[in-house]
Design an enzyme around this catalytic site. Structure first.
Site, PDB file in Angstrom:
ATOM      1  N   LEU A  92     -18.623 -19.394  32.250  1.00  0.00           N
ATOM      2  CA  LEU A  92     -18.288 -20.322  31.188  1.00  0.00           C
ATOM      3  C   LEU A  92     -18.499 -19.589  29.871  1.00  0.00           C
ATOM      4  CD1 LEU A  92     -17.341 -23.283  31.116  1.00  0.00           C
ATOM      5  CD2 LEU A  92     -19.712 -23.973  30.817  1.00  0.00           C
ATOM      6  N   ASP A  93     -17.457 -19.506  29.032  1.00  0.00           N
ATOM      7  CA  ASP A  93     -17.537 -18.760  27.779  1.00  0.00           C
ATOM      8  C   ASP A  93     -18.673 -19.270  26.899  1.00  0.00           C
ATOM      9  OD1 ASP A  93     -15.334 -17.272  28.530  1.00  0.00           O
ATOM     10  OD2 ASP A  93     -13.901 -18.511  27.427  1.00  0.00           O
TER      11      ASP A  93
END
Length: 317
Positions: free
Chosen positions: A48-49
């Protein structure tokens, strides 16, 4: 004199379904959770960025063996596309590369949705972890080069408009493994002739976990006990009891597989790697993959052939 071995941590197993805050990278989050639990090993089921928030399933101990089943699960995101600008990273992190004065109407956006539903071809962002000739695409892009990334198939079960304003639209998407939401924002902006990028992104579900499984860093940190006072005796297991109560059991990750309960004798044979005959009215005769439980605990994953379970991956938790 013999060297003292490095401490390995606790053999704790289970899933931490973290509600990751914005600004925290996935690798950093895993390290933080591993440290909090004093766990021997840890891993996550889908990056997840840092600019994104939401569900980051983190496996501890034996649960790391079930990571592929969560990685393959459907995911749900809620995201905001800001219209009028395209950016190098397809989100707020990169500089603006294209602009437009045009803004789409809700009807124009809605008319595009069928094009982005079902099995579609998608080109991942320039700044992505895709490997090109052995190098990560984002490493090549950071050097200023344009990356030639071939399109690939992804599956989108649904794409809905949550709300629409002049400069932005909020969407909710349910998609399969490998889908880049940033690419959807980029491509929709180009189709609409106004450009677009992700302004906000939150992952709300990773099958089989739901928002009911969420736990925050604040909740985890509050459950960490203070060090014992001088002279105070405390059982090692009791120290982490409140923290371990926040774990989701390893078995929960295997909801998609047939589950068969066996007795203690059969479980012991399976743990030694031996095949066993599966009995019971509801037990499958054939299954490419199934999991065996005993007393509600996960024993093994394996195949069932002609009523015989053959273990492929055994669990000690």
């Amino acid at each position: 004199m013999a060297r003292r071995g490095k401490k390995k941590g606790r053999p704790v197993s289970g899933w931490v379904v973290l509600d990751k805050p914005v600004g925290l990278g996935s690798t950093e989050a895993v390290s933080k959770i591993k440290w909090l639990f004093h766990a021997e090993k840890a891993g996550h089921a889908g990056t997840l960025d840092p600019l994104a928030s939401g569900m980051l399933p983190i496996a501890l101990g034996e649960a790391t063996k079930t990571v592929p089943y969560v990685q393959d699960g459907a995911k749900v995101y809620r995201f905001t596309v800001a219209w009028g600008e395209e950016r190098s990273t397809d989100d707020l992190e990169g500089p603006v590369t294209k602009t437009s004065e045009k803004r789409p109407s809700e009807d124009e956006v809605r008319a595009l949705l069928p094009k982005y539903t079902g099995v579609i071809l998608q080109i991942p962002p320039q700044f992505s972890a895709i490997k090109i000739a052995g190098e990560r695409a984002y490493d090549i892009a950071r050097e200023g080069a344009t990356v030639d990334i071939p399109p690939r198939e992804v599956e989108i079960a649904r794409l809905d408009i949550v709300s629409h304003e002049a400069d932005k639209t909020v969407f909710e998407i349910e998609c399969g493994k490998g889908t880049y939401v940033r690419s959807i924002a980029r491509d929709m902006g180009r189709d609409l002739g106004c450009f677009g990028h992700i302004a906000e992104l939150r992952r709300t579900e990773v099958y089989p976990f739901t928002p009911d499984d969420f736990v925050t860093l604040e909740e985890l940190e509050a459950a960490v006990p203070p060090p014992p006072a001088e002279g105070e005796e405390r059982m090692p297991g009791d120290r982490f009891a409140a923290l371990d109560d926040l774990l989701v059991e390893t078995l929960a990750a295997l909801e998609s597989l047939p589950q068969v309960a066996v007795g203690d004798d059969a479980a012991n044979r399976i743990r030694l790697g031996n095949p066993v005959v599966i009995r019971g009215r509801d037990a499958p005769v054939e299954a490419d993959e199934a999991c065996i439980t005993a007393r509600g605990r996960l024993v093994a994953i394996g195949a069932i052939e002609q009523g015989m379970f053959k273990p492929k991956r055994v669990f000690t938790c």
